[in-house]
Write an enzyme that holds these catalytic residues in place. Structure first.
Site, PDB file in Angstrom:
ATOM      1  N   CYS A  95       0.849  -1.198   0.000  1.00 37.51           N
ATOM      2  CA  CYS A  95       0.000   0.000   0.000  1.00 37.51           C
ATOM      3  C   CYS A  95       0.886   1.250   0.000  1.00 37.51           C
ATOM      4  O   CYS A  95       1.527   1.539  -0.999  1.00 37.51           O
ATOM      5  CB  CYS A  95      -0.981  -0.034   1.159  1.00 37.51           C
ATOM      6  N   HIS A 185      -3.426  -5.716   0.345  1.00 32.60           N
ATOM      7  CA  HIS A 185      -2.907  -6.013   1.687  1.00 32.60           C
ATOM      8  C   HIS A 185      -2.871  -7.523   1.944  1.00 32.60           C
ATOM      9  O   HIS A 185      -3.837  -8.088   2.478  1.00 32.60           O
ATOM     10  CB  HIS A 185      -3.770  -5.333   2.748  1.00 32.60           C
ATOM     11  N   GLU A 187      -1.378  -8.974   4.229  1.00 30.51           N
ATOM     12  CA  GLU A 187      -1.277  -9.206   5.673  1.00 30.51           C
ATOM     13  C   GLU A 187      -2.630  -9.219   6.378  1.00 30.51           C
ATOM     14  O   GLU A 187      -2.734  -9.649   7.538  1.00 30.51           O
ATOM     15  CB  GLU A 187      -0.368  -8.141   6.323  1.00 30.51           C
TER      16      GLU A 187
END
Length: 246
Positions: A95, A185, A187
């Site tokens: 990001c 993302h 994660e």
């Protein structure tokens, strides 16, 4: 001191750009791959160089790459990114981290540009991405978590486009052989969306409940693909350490 003992695990600098952010599920995956993670919030200070590190990860943070007043550590983070690009050090920018890589390499990043992407978004891997050792984990397509409106509107010269979505062309790219920038993302898991601001989403015409439900539908597949991506990135970090100390 440089990590010059081949028996030591390779060391990765992880830059946290928001205290509300973090490696989340990437942390156990990276640790299982044998990486030594040095996790630092930018506001607490960053190293001058990457001399002691075999890899770099830069996380998101709701900032633009040049928001120096809000994040006075960004100039140093940018210098680290420049070192990573110049040295082709295994790097993962997520990001804001990906936008910072693009900006440093003279691409273009715009604030509040285009359609916001929230929740699980279909990411389609390009032909080049299908051949990439890291991004091929998502081929031919995967639903991955997004939460942005700022975006990379032009990649740097020489960058390789690896993945796109319907509303954002530059979802993943590579600089050199071992520097990757992501807009999505890997994660974040679906359950974390429950903590998002319901009222703010409603102002954008979005339903938090629907976003969570859609993300849960794809979460098992997403987790497997993101874990594979993390493992592939870790291989590059190990190879970089072996090259440096060999």
């Amino acid at each position: 001191m440089e990590n010059d003992n081949p028996s030591d695990p390779p060391k990765v600098l992880v830059v946290v750009n928001s205290r509300q952010s973090g490696l989340r599920r990437l942390e156990p995956w990276f640790r299982d791959a044998g990486l030594d993670l040095d996790i630092r919030f930018g506001g607490d200070g960053l190293p001058e160089t990457l001399a002691a590190f075999d890899g770099l990860v830069m996380l998101g943070g709701g900032l633009m790459p040049d928001d120096y007043e809000q994040a006075p550590w960004l100039p140093r983070e940018r210098r680290l990114a420049q070192q990573a690009i110049a040295g082709d050090i295994p790097t993962l920018g997520i990001c804001l981290g990906g936008q910072l890589l693009a900006d440093v390499a003279r691409g273009e990043v715009k604030r509040n540009d285009g359609t916001p992407e929230r929740g699980a978004v279909r990411i389609r891997v390009t032909d080049e991405g299908a051949l990439d050792t890291v991004i091929s984990a998502f081929a031919p397509e995967a639903f991955l978590i997004e939460n942005h409106q700022d975006r990379i509107t032009a990649l740097p010269a020489g960058a390789v486009l690896l993945a796109s979505s319907s509303d954002c062309t530059n979802q993943a790219f590579r600089l050199g052989e071992r520097v990757w920038g992501l807009q999505f993302h890997p994660e974040v898991q679906a359950e974390e969306l429950r903590n998002w601001d319901d009222a703010a989403l409603a102002e954008q015409g979005l339903s938090l409940g629907q976003l969570v439900e859609a993300a849960l539908t794809h979460d098992t597949d997403s987790a497997g693909r993101c874990a594979a991506m993390a493992s592939a990135f870790a291989v590059h970090v190990w190879e970089n350490q072996a090259h440096r100390v060999g």
